[in-house]
Design a protein around this motif. Sequence first.
Motif, PDB file in Angstrom:
ATOM      1  N   ILE A 197       0.874  -1.180   0.000  1.00 17.46           N
ATOM      2  CA  ILE A 197       0.000   0.000   0.000  1.00 17.46           C
ATOM      3  C   ILE A 197       0.906   1.223   0.000  1.00 17.46           C
ATOM      4  CG2 ILE A 197      -1.632   1.354   1.386  1.00 17.46           C
ATOM      5  CD1 ILE A 197      -2.629  -1.412   2.482  1.00 17.46           C
ATOM      6  N   ARG A 198       0.581   2.191  -0.845  1.00 21.42           N
ATOM      7  CA  ARG A 198       1.287   3.482  -0.792  1.00 21.42           C
ATOM      8  C   ARG A 198       0.328   4.519  -0.224  1.00 21.42           C
ATOM      9  NH1 ARG A 198       3.943   3.824  -6.705  1.00 21.42           N
ATOM     10  NH2 ARG A 198       5.574   2.271  -6.438  1.00 21.42           N
ATOM     11  N   LYS A 199       0.792   5.237   0.801  1.00 22.33           N
ATOM     12  CA  LYS A 199      -0.095   6.210   1.454  1.00 22.33           C
ATOM     13  C   LYS A 199      -0.264   7.468   0.623  1.00 22.33           C
ATOM     14  CE  LYS A 199       1.357   4.657   5.982  1.00 22.33           C
ATOM     15  NZ  LYS A 199       2.165   4.960   7.158  1.00 22.33           N
ATOM     16  N   MET A 200       0.760   7.812  -0.158  1.00 20.52           N
ATOM     17  CA  MET A 200       0.700   8.997  -1.015  1.00 20.52           C
ATOM     18  C   MET A 200       1.382   8.658  -2.324  1.00 20.52           C
ATOM     19  SD  MET A 200       1.509  12.207   1.413  1.00 20.52           S
ATOM     20  CE  MET A 200       0.149  13.307   1.548  1.00 20.52           C
ATOM     21  N   ASP A 201       0.602   8.577  -3.386  1.00 21.31           N
ATOM     22  CA  ASP A 201       1.123   8.159  -4.683  1.00 21.31           C
ATOM     23  C   ASP A 201       0.756   9.236  -5.699  1.00 21.31           C
ATOM     24  OD1 ASP A 201       1.752   6.913  -7.049  1.00 21.31           O
ATOM     25  OD2 ASP A 201       0.876   4.983  -6.508  1.00 21.31           O
ATOM     26  N   ILE A 202       1.762   9.782  -6.391  1.00 19.40           N
ATOM     27  CA  ILE A 202       1.454  10.818  -7.389  1.00 19.40           C
ATOM     28  C   ILE A 202       1.655  10.299  -8.810  1.00 19.40           C
ATOM     29  CG2 ILE A 202       1.885  12.829  -5.916  1.00 19.40           C
ATOM     30  CD1 ILE A 202       4.706  12.956  -7.281  1.00 19.40           C
ATOM     31  N   SER A 203       1.914   8.983  -8.942  1.00 22.34           N
ATOM     32  CA  SER A 203       2.234   8.429 -10.265  1.00 22.34           C
ATOM     33  C   SER A 203       1.078   7.677 -10.908  1.00 22.34           C
ATOM     34  CB  SER A 203       3.398   7.434 -10.147  1.00 22.34           C
ATOM     35  OG  SER A 203       4.459   7.998  -9.455  1.00 22.34           O
ATOM     36  N   VAL A 243      -4.056   7.338  -2.590  1.00 16.80           N
ATOM     37  CA  VAL A 243      -3.662   6.116  -1.907  1.00 16.80           C
ATOM     38  C   VAL A 243      -3.661   5.029  -2.971  1.00 16.80           C
ATOM     39  CG1 VAL A 243      -4.318   4.401  -0.171  1.00 16.80           C
ATOM     40  CG2 VAL A 243      -4.686   6.845   0.280  1.00 16.80           C
ATOM     41  N   SER A 244      -2.658   4.158  -2.980  1.00 19.84           N
ATOM     42  CA  SER A 244      -2.689   3.066  -3.956  1.00 19.84           C
ATOM     43  C   SER A 244      -2.409   1.737  -3.271  1.00 19.84           C
ATOM     44  CB  SER A 244      -1.700   3.310  -5.105  1.00 19.84           C
ATOM     45  OG  SER A 244      -0.414   3.469  -4.623  1.00 19.84           O
ATOM     46  N   GLU A 289      -9.400   4.756   5.860  1.00 21.72           N
ATOM     47  CA  GLU A 289      -8.946   5.812   6.763  1.00 21.72           C
ATOM     48  C   GLU A 289      -7.907   6.700   6.057  1.00 21.72           C
ATOM     49  OE1 GLU A 289      -7.711   4.146  10.558  1.00 21.72           O
ATOM     50  OE2 GLU A 289      -6.409   5.857  10.849  1.00 21.72           O
ATOM     51  N   LEU A 290      -6.965   6.071   5.366  1.00 19.36           N
ATOM     52  CA  LEU A 290      -5.942   6.839   4.642  1.00 19.36           C
ATOM     53  C   LEU A 290      -6.574   7.725   3.567  1.00 19.36           C
ATOM     54  CD1 LEU A 290      -3.252   4.021   4.120  1.00 19.36           C
ATOM     55  CD2 LEU A 290      -3.017   6.040   5.582  1.00 19.36           C
ATOM     56  N   CYS A 291      -7.629   7.229   2.931  1.00 15.24           N
ATOM     57  CA  CYS A 291      -8.298   7.975   1.858  1.00 15.24           C
ATOM     58  C   CYS A 291      -9.079   9.170   2.392  1.00 15.24           C
ATOM     59  CB  CYS A 291      -9.247   7.060   1.077  1.00 15.24           C
ATOM     60  SG  CYS A 291      -8.403   5.822   0.088  1.00 15.24           S
ATOM     61  N   GLY A 292      -9.308   9.218   3.685  1.00 21.59           N
ATOM     62  CA  GLY A 292     -10.127  10.282   4.265  1.00 21.59           C
ATOM     63  C   GLY A 292      -9.436  11.633   4.322  1.00 21.59           C
ATOM     64  N   SER A 293      -8.124  11.660   4.200  1.00 18.28           N
ATOM     65  CA  SER A 293      -7.401  12.930   4.247  1.00 18.28           C
ATOM     66  C   SER A 293      -7.849  13.852   3.112  1.00 18.28           C
ATOM     67  CB  SER A 293      -5.898  12.649   4.118  1.00 18.28           C
ATOM     68  OG  SER A 293      -5.226  13.843   3.785  1.00 18.28           O
ATOM     69  N   ASP A 294      -7.966  15.158   3.417  1.00 18.80           N
ATOM     70  CA  ASP A 294      -8.392  16.133   2.395  1.00 18.80           C
ATOM     71  C   ASP A 294      -7.419  16.213   1.225  1.00 18.80           C
ATOM     72  OD1 ASP A 294     -10.605  16.703   3.838  1.00 18.80           O
ATOM     73  OD2 ASP A 294      -9.810  18.536   4.752  1.00 18.80           O
ATOM     74  N   THR A 295      -6.157  15.856   1.450  1.00 21.64           N
ATOM     75  CA  THR A 295      -5.173  15.940   0.361  1.00 21.64           C
ATOM     76  C   THR A 295      -5.284  14.771  -0.622  1.00 21.64           C
ATOM     77  OG1 THR A 295      -3.547  14.764   1.700  1.00 21.64           O
ATOM     78  CG2 THR A 295      -3.452  17.156   1.752  1.00 21.64           C
ATOM     79  N   PHE A 328     -15.066   1.766  -0.740  1.00 18.83           N
ATOM     80  CA  PHE A 328     -14.467   3.079  -1.017  1.00 18.83           C
ATOM     81  C   PHE A 328     -15.506   4.035  -1.587  1.00 18.83           C
ATOM     82  CE2 PHE A 328     -12.720   5.939  -4.241  1.00 18.83           C
ATOM     83  CZ  PHE A 328     -11.911   6.730  -3.439  1.00 18.83           C
ATOM     84  N   LYS A 329     -16.244   3.586  -2.595  1.00 21.21           N
ATOM     85  CA  LYS A 329     -17.206   4.493  -3.258  1.00 21.21           C
ATOM     86  C   LYS A 329     -18.368   4.860  -2.352  1.00 21.21           C
ATOM     87  CE  LYS A 329     -16.179   6.351  -7.016  1.00 21.21           C
ATOM     88  NZ  LYS A 329     -16.221   7.805  -7.190  1.00 21.21           N
ATOM     89  N   GLU A 330     -18.769   3.920  -1.499  1.00 18.35           N
ATOM     90  CA  GLU A 330     -19.856   4.240  -0.572  1.00 18.35           C
ATOM     91  C   GLU A 330     -19.413   5.292   0.445  1.00 18.35           C
ATOM     92  OE1 GLU A 330     -22.428   0.109  -0.818  1.00 18.35           O
ATOM     93  OE2 GLU A 330     -21.245   0.483   0.974  1.00 18.35           O
ATOM     94  N   LYS A 331     -18.167   5.204   0.849  1.00 20.19           N
ATOM     95  CA  LYS A 331     -17.670   6.165   1.841  1.00 20.19           C
ATOM     96  C   LYS A 331     -17.274   7.499   1.211  1.00 20.19           C
ATOM     97  CE  LYS A 331     -15.200   6.516   6.050  1.00 20.19           C
ATOM     98  NZ  LYS A 331     -14.755   5.856   7.229  1.00 20.19           N
ATOM     99  N   TYR A 332     -16.725   7.435   0.002  1.00 18.10           N
ATOM    100  CA  TYR A 332     -16.213   8.652  -0.643  1.00 18.10           C
ATOM    101  C   TYR A 332     -16.764   8.801  -2.067  1.00 18.10           C
ATOM    102  CZ  TYR A 332     -12.818   8.141   3.137  1.00 18.10           C
ATOM    103  OH  TYR A 332     -12.230   7.988   4.366  1.00 18.10           O
ATOM    104  N   PRO A 333     -18.057   9.083  -2.200  1.00 11.76           N
ATOM    105  CA  PRO A 333     -18.636   9.162  -3.551  1.00 11.76           C
ATOM    106  C   PRO A 333     -18.020  10.264  -4.411  1.00 11.76           C
ATOM    107  CG  PRO A 333     -20.219   9.887  -1.876  1.00 11.76           C
ATOM    108  CD  PRO A 333     -19.063   9.295  -1.144  1.00 11.76           C
ATOM    109  N   ASN A 334     -17.397  11.269  -3.774  1.00  6.45           N
ATOM    110  CA  ASN A 334     -16.819  12.366  -4.561  1.00  6.45           C
ATOM    111  C   ASN A 334     -15.318  12.212  -4.810  1.00  6.45           C
ATOM    112  OD1 ASN A 334     -19.311  13.664  -4.736  1.00  6.45           O
ATOM    113  ND2 ASN A 334     -19.032  14.488  -2.663  1.00  6.45           N
TER     114      ASN A 334
END
Length: 164
Positions: free
Chosen positions: A6-12, A19-20, A57-63, A90-96
């Motif tokens: 798991i990568r907590k911050m992935d820009i690639s 998150v990947s 949880e990791l996906c919840g960060s505003d960034t 994931f989609k149910e928790k973060y539809p946007n």
Amino acid sequence: MRYNKIRKMDISNGEGIRVSIFMQGCAFHCEGCFNPETWDFDGGKELTDETIDRILELCGSDTIAGLSILGGEPMHAKNIEGTTKLAKAFKEKYPNKTLWVWSGFLFDRDLKDKEVLKYIDVLVDGQFDISKYSPILKWKGSSNQRVIDVQKSLKEKEIVLYEK
Ligand code: SF4
């Protein structure tokens, strides 16, 4: 099912900071694969409910713009159930926020009837072909692969490529 890392911050891998998760197990064995350590279905670690909660949880960060699921092969018969569970949660928790998935299987030939597509925004499909490799391609390694807008493709019943 199992995952490799798991990568907590992935820009690639996809738009924005993401998150990947790299799933474990792939039967394609493409020549020149960037992740051969993900081929063994018995490698990596178990994807448990706790792992899914941690990813959410990791996906919840505003960034974080969204989640990317790579491989290994997320859509292999041994993996698709776990991939679907994670994608749905994931989609149910973060539809946007957006979900991007990479698969060697083809949208129209192999995946179009799979439940998991309901939850995916962008699918990069097709096996890596080293004879079609180019380092300048965006989001994909070889020119045969397609970056697909899944929700538009489902609606229009034909492949619609993703445009930023
Ligand atoms: S489908 Fe992807 S992970 Fe599997 S061998 Fe091909 S490039 Fe590697």
